[in-house]
Design a protein around this motif. Structure first.
Motif, short mmCIF file in Angstrom:
data_model
loop_
_atom_site.label_atom_id
_atom_site.label_comp_id
_atom_site.label_asym_id
_atom_site.label_seq_id
_atom_site.Cartn_x
_atom_site.Cartn_y
_atom_site.Cartn_z
N ARG A 222 -8.21 -40.75 -30.92
CA ARG A 222 -7.91 -39.39 -30.48
C ARG A 222 -8.65 -38.36 -31.34
N GLY A 223 -8.73 -38.62 -32.63
CA GLY A 223 -9.38 -37.68 -33.54
C GLY A 223 -10.86 -37.50 -33.26
N ASP B 253 -11.41 -34.34 -31.13
CA ASP B 253 -10.85 -33.04 -31.52
C ASP B 253 -11.83 -31.88 -31.31
N HIS C 250 -11.61 -29.00 -22.99
CA HIS C 250 -11.40 -29.67 -24.27
C HIS C 250 -11.13 -31.13 -23.95
#
Length: 305
Positions: free
Chosen positions: A83-84, A87, A100
Motif C-alpha cells: 500500500r505504501g 502513497d 490518487h
C-alpha cells in the motif's frame, strides 16, 4: 475496536492458484485490464517507468504482491508495504479529474484483476472451478484485501455481486488510453533476465512470434466488451486453438513437481506451512530498478525493508 485482518493459509484456494507460474501467461491481460481504468492508467502514464524495464518490474512485483497471500504471520506487514508504494501516486488524468492510487475504487480495481486470475488460470489452463469454488475464492479475496487496511467501500459483498461489478466495469468504466496501448505493444520487448546471454539478433527474431502469441492469448482471455473497445477480433477458430493450447498446458502441468509450480515467494510459504524453515524470500538483484531510482518509495527494494 476493529477486528484484525486474518492472513490466508495453505487451506485456501487462493494459495493453490495465485502463485502458480501459469499466471505469467496472464501478465499482459492483467496489465491491460488494470491500465484501462482511467485513473489507474493515468497513474501509470505519469508515474511509472514500467515500459523501460518490463521484465524486471514484472518479476520483482511478484514478490511483495505474492507475499500478501503467502507470507503468513508477516502478510499484514507486507500488505502495508505494498500500500505504501502507492502513497505518492497522484495527479490529474486526461479528463481533468484528480486521481490518487489509493482512492478506494481505483485500488480495488487492481485487486479485482488479481481476484480473477485464479479463476482464469483454472478455466483456461487447468480444471474450471465450480460456482461454489468461485464463491469461496472470492470470499478469500475479500479477506486478503482487508490486509491492506484501505477502505472496503467499493468491495462487492459476494461473488454474484462481484460479477455484476465486473460486467459494469468492463462495459461502462474501462477505456482505451495511452497506458493500455503501450502495455499491449510488445513489439520492442527486451530479453527476459533468464535469457540475458542469448545473442541480441536471435532475440529480435524470437520476440516476433513470442509477442504475437502473448497478444493473441491476451485477446482470447479479454472479456468481450473489452475486445470491442480495443477493436480486436476473436474468431471461432481462435477459440478452438486456445482451448487446445489450454488443455495441453493443463496435461503437461500435472507432470511438474509441486514446488516448481510456484513462484519463489509462494514456494517459501508452502515450505513454511509444511514445517520447514521460515525464510524471507526477496527478489534477486537482477530485477531491481535502476540504481538511481532505488530510494524512490514507489519501488519495492529489499534493502529498505
Amino acid at each position: 475496536m476493529s477486528e484484525q485482518p486474518t492472513p490466508l493459509g495453505p487451506d485456501s484456494l487462493t494459495w493453490k492458484y495465485f502463485g502458480d507460474w501459469r499466471g505469467l501467461l496472464l501478465a499482459l491481460w492483467a496489465g491491460s485490464m488494470q491500465n484501462m481504468h482511467p485513473q489507474l492508467g493515468a497513474g501509470v502514464e505519469q508515474h511509472s517507468g514500467f515500459f523501460d524495464e518490463r521484465w524486471q518490474r514484472l518479476f520483482r512485483s511478484l514478490y511483495p504482491i505474492g507475499g500478501v497471500v503467502y507470507d503468513g504471520p508477516r502478510a499484514v506487514r507486507t500488505a502495508r508495504e505494498v500500500r505504501g508504494y502507492h502513497d505518492a501516486v497522484r495527479g490529474i488524468d486526461r479528463h481533468g479529474r484528480p486521481y490518487h492510487a489509493l482512492e478506494p475504487e481505483t485500488y480495488f480495481w487492481a485487486h479485482a484483476t488479481f481476484l480473477m486470475m485464479p479463476v482464469l488460470i483454472a478455466e483456461h489452463f487447468g480444471e474450471p472451478l465450480t460456482e461454489q469454488q468461485k464463491r469461496r475464492l472470492y470470499a478469500e479475496g475479500v479477506q486478503w484485501y482487508r490486509l491492506y487496511g484501505v477502505s472496503m467501500r467499493p468491495v462487492p459483498p459476494d461473488w454474484d455481486s462481484f460479477q455484476r461489478y465486473w460486467e459494469h466495469m468492463c462495459t461502462e468504466v474501462l477505456e482505451v488510453n495511452q497506458a493500455t496501448r503501450d502495455v499491449l505493444d510488445i513489439s520492442g520487448l527486451g530479453k527476459p533476465p533468464l535469457l540475458r546471454m542469448l545473442p541480441d539478433p536471435l532475440w529480435r527474431l524470437l520476440r516476433i512470434p513470442i509477442g504475437r502469441g502473448f497478444v493473441w492469448l491476451t485477446t482470447g482471455v479479454h472479456p468481450e466488451p473489452v475486445r470491442r473497445k480495443l477493436g480486436t477480433r476473436w474468431t471461432r477458430r481462435d477459440e478452438l486453438a486456445l482451448r487446445v493450447l489450454g488443455r495441453t498446458i493443463a496435461v503437461l502441468w500435472r507432470l511438474v513437481p509441486f514446488d516448481y509450480r510456484y513462484h519463489p515467494r509462494a514456494r517459501a510459504g508452502w515450505r513454511r506451512a509444511r514445517g520447514g524453515p521460515d525464510r524471507g524470500v526477496e527478489t534477486p538483484d537482477r530485477n531491481l530498478p535502476p540504481a538511481d531510482e532505488r530510494d524512490d518509495p514507489k519501488h519495492y527494494v529489499p534493502h529498505r525493508r
